[in-house]
Design an enzyme around this catalytic site. Structure first.
Site, PDB file in Angstrom:
ATOM      1  NE  ARG A   5     -12.080   9.629   1.365  1.00  0.00           N
ATOM      2  CZ  ARG A   5     -11.190   8.648   1.447  1.00  0.00           C
ATOM      3  NH1 ARG A   5     -10.054   8.842   2.103  1.00  0.00           N
ATOM      4  NH2 ARG A   5     -11.408   7.484   0.884  1.00  0.00           N
ATOM      5  CG  ASP A  41      -1.796   7.586   0.737  1.00  0.00           C
ATOM      6  OD1 ASP A  41      -0.893   7.510  -0.110  1.00  0.00           O
ATOM      7  OD2 ASP A  41      -2.787   8.308   0.594  1.00  0.00           O
ATOM      8  CB  SER A  82      -2.152   3.712  -3.729  1.00  0.00           C
ATOM      9  OG  SER A  82      -2.696   4.718  -2.911  1.00  0.00           O
ATOM     10  N   GLY A  83      -5.291   3.082  -3.094  1.00  0.00           N
ATOM     11  CA  GLY A  83      -6.580   3.746  -3.269  1.00  0.00           C
ATOM     12  C   GLY A  83      -6.407   5.245  -3.405  1.00  0.00           C
ATOM     13  CG  ASP A  92      -2.281   1.927   6.460  1.00  0.00           C
ATOM     14  OD1 ASP A  92      -2.811   2.861   7.092  1.00  0.00           O
ATOM     15  OD2 ASP A  92      -2.349   1.824   5.228  1.00  0.00           O
ATOM     16  CD  GLU A 144      -3.910   7.620   4.794  1.00  0.00           C
ATOM     17  OE1 GLU A 144      -4.532   7.624   3.717  1.00  0.00           O
ATOM     18  OE2 GLU A 144      -3.489   6.575   5.338  1.00  0.00           O
ATOM     19  CE  LYS A 149      -4.455  -1.029  -1.735  1.00  0.00           C
ATOM     20  NZ  LYS A 149      -4.471  -0.109  -0.566  1.00  0.00           N
ATOM     21  CG  ASN A 179      -7.931   0.489   1.546  1.00  0.00           C
ATOM     22  OD1 ASN A 179      -7.191   0.496   2.526  1.00  0.00           O
ATOM     23  ND2 ASN A 179      -7.712   1.240   0.485  1.00  0.00           N
ATOM     24  CG  ASP A 237      -1.690   1.220   1.446  1.00  0.00           C
ATOM     25  OD1 ASP A 237      -2.376   1.648   0.500  1.00  0.00           O
ATOM     26  OD2 ASP A 237      -1.630   1.794   2.551  1.00  0.00           O
TER      27      ASP A 237
END
Length: 216
Positions: free
Chosen positions: A58, A15, A101-102, A169, A22, A146, A172, A13
């Site tokens: 967001r 962030d 990554s998201g 972390d 983040e 992912k 997700n 991942d």
């Protein structure tokens, strides 16, 4: 158990894993909306919200951010302790390294180049007249994406799933850790710690190398 004597694949991942921030929260800070966005990010990482819906909401709040404001977040690159060293450690053992990554390709591209990752995947921010327009390209990179990326890379490079590692972390990252042969939760939320093979609770990624060396 991963076999370090054979080629393998490790997927991270981004962030709060390979980097300390983040990204979406810090972008929001540029337009005075960090508290609002951070609260949604935290809930999404705990697994309390649908990730895709929360991401769209967001990103809407980021409308009007210009590229120089993003550049400022990566000057200098906010690498987690041990990140570059761990990537080098895997490469010297003939392993492939990747980030999924998201977050956003704007950041994964720069990170992959800086620490020599072999592949990266993330969401694509949409721009209009040099500013973020508040939307993200579909389909969104979510938890299922992912996991699928890890499996896709393993197939591309002929790596057995048993010799794949996932590191993350947040909630997700659960599907990705479950798809991998071995999973590390790094300074992670409880939901991820519950399903990980190992939880690293100190902020030093080289502790992953230490653990794997002890397994060998």
């Amino acid at each position: 158990m991963p076999n370090l004597q054979q080629p393998g694949l490790v997927v991270f991942d981004m962030d709060s894993t390979l980097i300390t921030i983040e990204c979406i929260d810090e972008i929001a800070d540029q337009v005075g909306k960090k508290a609002e966005v951070s609260a949604v990010t935290a809930a999404a990482m705990r697994g309390e919200l649908d990730f895709s819906a929360s991401l769209r909401a967001r990103v809407q709040l980021l409308q009007g951010v210009r590229e120089p404001q993003l550049e400022a977040l990566f000057q200098p690159l906010p690498l987690s302790q041990g990140a570059a060293e761990l990537i080098d450690w895997f490469h010297t053992r003939g392993w492939y390294t990747a980030v999924v990554s998201g977050g956003f390709t704007w950041f994964t591209e720069r990170l992959a180049e800086a620490i020599r990752l072999d592949a990266h995947k993330a969401n694509i921010l949409q721009w209009q007249a040099g500013e973020l327009n508040g939307t993200v390209a579909e389909p969104i990179v979510d938890a299922a994406s992912k996991a699928a990326f890890l499996l896709e890379l393993a197939q591309r490079w002929s790596i057995p799933i048993s010799n794949t590692i996932a590191v993350g972390d947040g909630a997700n990252d659960i599907a990705m850790l479950e798809a991998a042969g071995y999973g590390f939760a790094y300074c992670a939320k409880p939901a991820l710690q519950e399903i990980a093979d190992v939880s690293i609770e100190e902020p030093d990624l080289m502790l992953i190398a230490k653990h794997l060396s002890e397994l060998a």
